[in-house]
Structure formats: C-alpha cells, structure tokens
Design a protein around this motif. Structure first.
Motif, mmCIF file in Angstrom:
data_model
loop_
_atom_site.group_PDB
_atom_site.id
_atom_site.type_symbol
_atom_site.label_atom_id
_atom_site.label_comp_id
_atom_site.label_asym_id
_atom_site.label_seq_id
_atom_site.Cartn_x
_atom_site.Cartn_y
_atom_site.Cartn_z
ATOM 1 N N THR A 3 11.636 -24.707 -12.030
ATOM 2 C CA THR A 3 10.576 -24.971 -12.989
ATOM 3 C C THR A 3 11.174 -25.178 -14.361
ATOM 4 O O THR A 3 12.000 -24.392 -14.791
ATOM 5 C CB THR A 3 9.579 -23.786 -13.048
ATOM 6 N N LEU A 4 10.763 -26.223 -15.067
ATOM 7 C CA LEU A 4 11.169 -26.465 -16.438
ATOM 8 C C LEU A 4 9.979 -26.212 -17.346
ATOM 9 O O LEU A 4 8.903 -26.756 -17.135
ATOM 10 C CB LEU A 4 11.680 -27.899 -16.603
ATOM 11 N N LEU A 5 10.171 -25.385 -18.370
ATOM 12 C CA LEU A 5 9.065 -24.956 -19.208
ATOM 13 C C LEU A 5 9.257 -25.400 -20.642
ATOM 14 O O LEU A 5 10.374 -25.550 -21.104
ATOM 15 C CB LEU A 5 8.964 -23.417 -19.178
ATOM 16 N N PRO A 6 8.158 -25.571 -21.421
ATOM 17 C CA PRO A 6 8.297 -25.951 -22.818
ATOM 18 C C PRO A 6 8.585 -24.780 -23.718
ATOM 19 O O PRO A 6 8.856 -24.945 -24.882
ATOM 20 C CB PRO A 6 6.916 -26.540 -23.144
ATOM 21 N N PHE A 308 14.197 -23.652 -20.850
ATOM 22 C CA PHE A 308 14.134 -25.038 -20.383
ATOM 23 C C PHE A 308 14.404 -25.191 -18.894
ATOM 24 O O PHE A 308 14.210 -26.284 -18.348
ATOM 25 C CB PHE A 308 15.100 -25.924 -21.184
ATOM 26 N N VAL A 309 14.809 -24.151 -18.206
ATOM 27 C CA VAL A 309 14.947 -24.246 -16.758
ATOM 28 C C VAL A 309 14.767 -22.860 -16.154
ATOM 29 O O VAL A 309 15.230 -21.867 -16.719
ATOM 30 C CB VAL A 309 16.316 -24.844 -16.345
ATOM 31 N N ARG A 310 14.044 -22.816 -15.045
ATOM 32 C CA ARG A 310 13.877 -21.564 -14.291
ATOM 33 C C ARG A 310 13.822 -21.929 -12.822
ATOM 34 O O ARG A 310 13.025 -22.766 -12.407
ATOM 35 C CB ARG A 310 12.608 -20.825 -14.713
ATOM 36 N N THR A 311 14.670 -21.302 -12.035
ATOM 37 C CA THR A 311 14.714 -21.610 -10.618
ATOM 38 C C THR A 311 15.133 -20.366 -9.844
ATOM 39 O O THR A 311 15.851 -19.504 -10.370
ATOM 40 C CB THR A 311 15.681 -22.781 -10.332
ATOM 41 N N ALA A 312 14.678 -20.279 -8.604
ATOM 42 C CA ALA A 312 14.983 -19.130 -7.747
ATOM 43 C C ALA A 312 15.573 -19.616 -6.441
ATOM 44 O O ALA A 312 15.506 -20.803 -6.098
ATOM 45 C CB ALA A 312 13.716 -18.309 -7.494
#
Length: 503
Positions: A3-6, A308-312
């Motif tokens: 997931t990329l978040l602002p 700016f990036v979140r991943t599991a």
C-alpha cells in the motif's frame, strides 16, 4: 499486500483543488520551485516586484515564462534581495544617525532616550554578503569578520557597548524589503494580463528516506514500511503546494543551470483501498520522480514525515557470514601487489565475528517491486511478549526494482569463527607461494541449526589454484571463494584448504 499512502488523509472535496505552487525536492539538499506570478504589463518596459521567494534562491536559475498563451517576456534586468528587514539591519542602515530608544526598567517610569548609532554590530550572513557585494569581494574582504562586532551607542556623550533600550526606527525607506524579493524590468511588445510561471532552483531544502522492517517472533516474513522526511529551511512557507520528490544522483554544480528532462512511462502502485489517494512513481530521465497525490503545506523551518510505502508478507533471508581475514589497513595502504605477494604476514590476522546479514528481493512477486530511494533501514523483531525490539540498522543506496537488498544488522552473539594459517611456503626463484589455512566455525545456539558462509579472499596474486580442500567451495569472483557450512545446535566444524599462487 503493498500500500502506498499520502501520509495525511484529507476530505474528498480537496481532490479537485489545484495548487498554484508546485515543488520538486531533491535528496541532495536543493529543490525546484514553480510558482505563479500575476502580471499586468503595459507595452514596453515594466517594473515588477515579486516578494514571495525563498531566502536561498539561485538568481541565475530563474525562468519566467508564459506557457499558456505564448506571450514573450523579456527580463531586461533582475535584482534579487534576500536581506529582509530586521532590527540589526535597521541599526546598520542608520549608522551615524541619532534615533530614539524606549527604556523600560523595574520600579521606574518608562522613558525615551536618544542615542547615536556609532556601530550597529550587524552580522551579515554569507549569502547576504555574496548577493550584496559579489563573490570576489566576499572572499577577499572577509565580510564575516563583522561577526565579533558589538553595537556601540553614544548616549549623553558616553559610549556603551549595548543598546540602551528598544530602538524606535523612522519609517522604512523605499529600498528596504520585508521578505526575499525579485525586482524585474520586463519588456513586452504589447499589453498583456497573465499568470506567468516562475521557476527557480533553491537551496535550504531536502529529503531523505527511512525504512522500518518488522519481523515476527519466529520466521523471516517481514512487514516493510517506507517514510520520507522533508526538511524545509528555505525561508519560505509553501501553502497547499503540489509536492514531488526526485531520487537519484543528479549532477549539481555550484552555479547550477536550469535543464529540462524528458519523462518515460508512469508506474502507479495499487492501494489497499481504491478510494484512497496514492503516491505515484515515474521513471524520469535517469532518475525517479515520486508525486504526492494531494496538495500539502510545508512550513518554513518544518520537518514533515510522509509514509510512502507499506507492505506485508515480504520474504527475507537471514545469512550468517564469516569473513575471517583481517588486514592491517595502515600497514598495507598504498602497497603494490608485487610487495604483498612476498609478505609472509599478509592476511595472517583474523577476527572471530560472524556477521548477520539480511537479503530482501525488491520484486513485485515479493510484494515490493518499486525503486527504493537510498536511506536508513531499521530492523525490529517482536519478542515473546509481543513487544518490538530494535535489532540493527544499515543504509541502502538507490535500489532499482528486481534488485536485491543486502543489509548488515550486527554480529551474531552465539556464532563464532576462528581462522589461522597453518603452513606457508614460498620459492621466489620459481615464482610460487603455498598457503594452508584452518578455519573453525561454532554454533553455540541451544536449539537452532544454522548455515555459516565462510568467505576467503585470495588476494596474494591473480593466478591461484586450490590444491587441497576439506570441503567443497564456490568461486564467487576472480579472487574470492565461499564455503557453505551447515551446523547443528552446539556443533563445531573445521575447514582446511591449501592455495597455490604462481607468477
């Protein structure tokens, strides 16, 4: 899932707001500002003042244009002032003059005294001196020598090295500015009313990436989070600006010139929630451009963090490396290879430390697969009580997609290496050297089997041959071999090998 978040969630009504100011920040401590300047020009030469620039603008980088209607704007003359009015500056401008000072003292009535400013004590900053006097004058006259000055005020015929009270200055002169300002003389062939685009390079801002890696109590499937930290020390607040970040090693000279770059394909990354605005990434010339989806305000002197990036579910591999050779860098600094091959002591020193390394494949199949800007990576592991414990950190360089991150997180406590040379023979007349080494690796863990990769560097000469070896090895490059040694809990193993050098 990646997931990329602002960074900040805004109301949906803001999605259609267009920021007039846009800002591209480079991770090399500079940025490019694009602003809108309303112009109402008459035919001929017009005097225009724009008082909303940064305090670190590079004047020769300024571009003023009309990209919409194509009206030609010719800047006949440009002056940049970055010495906004301060009490110290006004003291400097009034040297030799008599002004009023407001005096307030405990248990006494307020009063006004007159004082003559003999010396202001004003300290001119480096950039102000460069702008006002030019680089050659600044370098030769050492304007910063004023830094040790104190104000000298004459009151009632006596000198004092401090202000007698709060100075009360006369009205501002026409040439005094309140904010960094660009003064132009602009020529146009016909009257025009337009919103011109102002573009310039500025110092005083930068950004850097940081990454957090979280591992469970057991196993090596990790959660991977990336942050960018923006730092604005430019002297200007950017309100509701469109923010973009450039990652890469951009050539930046001291006197930078403006260049235009071409764009390649746009790569957008999916989000966990389709309604959530997303950060996008573009291949941009030979670099990478990251765009925040919504306008954001970046205050002067502000540090802002944006996720700016979140991943599991990212797979990582833990490696144990024993690189046992220890070279005395002071002794062999600058030595030629011909001298090293005859030095019996070269490579005889060793260390017992076993490195802990992490390898992470930056691929879409591994829930990553985006260009990662250089930055610090911090590792956390969850303990048996569910708390996160810090277990090491390292720095990565700019890493393209489908490349592998290899990070050092520390030395293993329960793994030990021991290396010694057991034999050395040389025959200078026939041009050869033989060396034999014995390497022991021990696993002192109570309930965990491991594999230790034993790395040996064959640096004595370019021509070498392994004559004897107790274990199979891999040749990883022209002068390096690697033994992969599995160890059960509490087990110790010994590796021996003989290398023959010839020239």
């Amino acid at each position: 899932m990646k997931t990329l978040l602002p960074g900040l969630l805004l109301f949906a009504s803001f999605l259609h707001v267009r920021a007039e100011t846009s800002l591209t920040i480079y991770n090399q401590n500079f940025g490019v500002v694009r602003d809108v300047v309303p112009l109402d020009l008459q035919q001929g030469v017009n005097q225009v003042r724009f008082a909303d620039t940064t305090a670190h603008l590079e004047p020769d980088s300024v571009i003023l244009r009309d990209p919409k209607t194509g009206i030609k704007l010719s800047i006949v003359e440009q002056n940049y002032r970055a010495d906004p009015v301060t009490s110290g500056l006004l003291l400097n401008l009034n040297e030799g003059k008599v002004i009023d000072f407001f005096v307030r003292e405990p248990n006494k009535p307020d009063r006004v005294v007159k004082g003559k400013i003999i010396r202001s004590g004003y300290v001119m900053h480096n950039q102000q001196a460069m702008q006002r006097y030019g680089s050659r004058y600044y370098q030769s006259q050492s304007v910063m020598a004023q830094g040790t000055s104190q104000p000298v005020i004459e009151v009632d015929g006596q000198l004092q090295f401090s202000l007698p009270g709060e100075p009360l200055f006369p009205a501002l002169a026409d040439d005094t500015i309140l904010k960094p300002t660009l003064d132009w003389r602009i020529h146009t062939d016909k009257p025009a009313k337009l919103d011109a685009e102002l573009c310039y390079v500025t110092g005083g801002m930068g950004w850097e990436a940081d990454y957090n890696v979280v591992s469970p109590e057991k196993g090596d499937l990790i959660d991977f989070t990336g942050w960018v930290t923006l730092d604005n020390q430019s002297g200007k607040t950017f309100k509701d600006a469109k923010l973009q970040l450039i990652a890469g090693d951009v050539a930046k000279l001291q006197n930078a010139d403006a260049r235009s770059y071409g764009m390649n394909e746009i790569v957008a990354f999916a989000t966990a929630n389709g309604s959530r605005p997303q950060v996008t990434e573009k291949a941009f010339d030979e670099f990478h451009l990251y765009s925040l989806p919504l306008p954001s305000t970046l205050h002067d002197r502000e540090t802002k963090q944006i996720e700016f990036v979140r991943t599991a579910g990212v797979k990582s591999q833990r490696l144990y490396i024993y690189d046992g050779v220890q070279i005395d860098q002071n002794r062999y600094r600058g030595s030629r290879m011909e001298n090293i091959r005859h030095d019996e002591n070269y490579g005889a020193l060793s260390n017992p430390k076993v490195w802990v390394m992490r390898e992470i494949k930056n691929s879409a199949a591994n829930h990553l697969g985006m260009p990662l800007p250089k930055g610090r990576v911090r590792f956390y592991r969850q303990d048996d009580d569910g708390r996160l414990q810090f277990v090491g950190e390292d720095v990565i360089d700019h890493t393209a997609r489908d490349e592998t991150l290899r990070l050092y997180t520390g030395n293993a406590f329960d793994l030990v290496g021991e290396r010694k040379r057991t034999n050395y023979k040389s025959d200078n007349g026939n041009h050869w050297v033989d060396e034999t080494f014995e390497i022991k690796v021990r696993n002192r863990k109570q309930d965990e089997a491991v594999e230790i990769r034993v790395v040996e560097h064959l640096y004595r000469w370019t021509n070498w041959e392994i004559r004897e070896s107790s274990n199979t090895h891999l040749k990883t490059d022209a002068q390096t071999i690697e033994f992969r040694i599995p160890l059960k809990a509490g087990e110790e193993k010994t590796i021996t090998y003989t290398v023959h050098y010839s020239w």
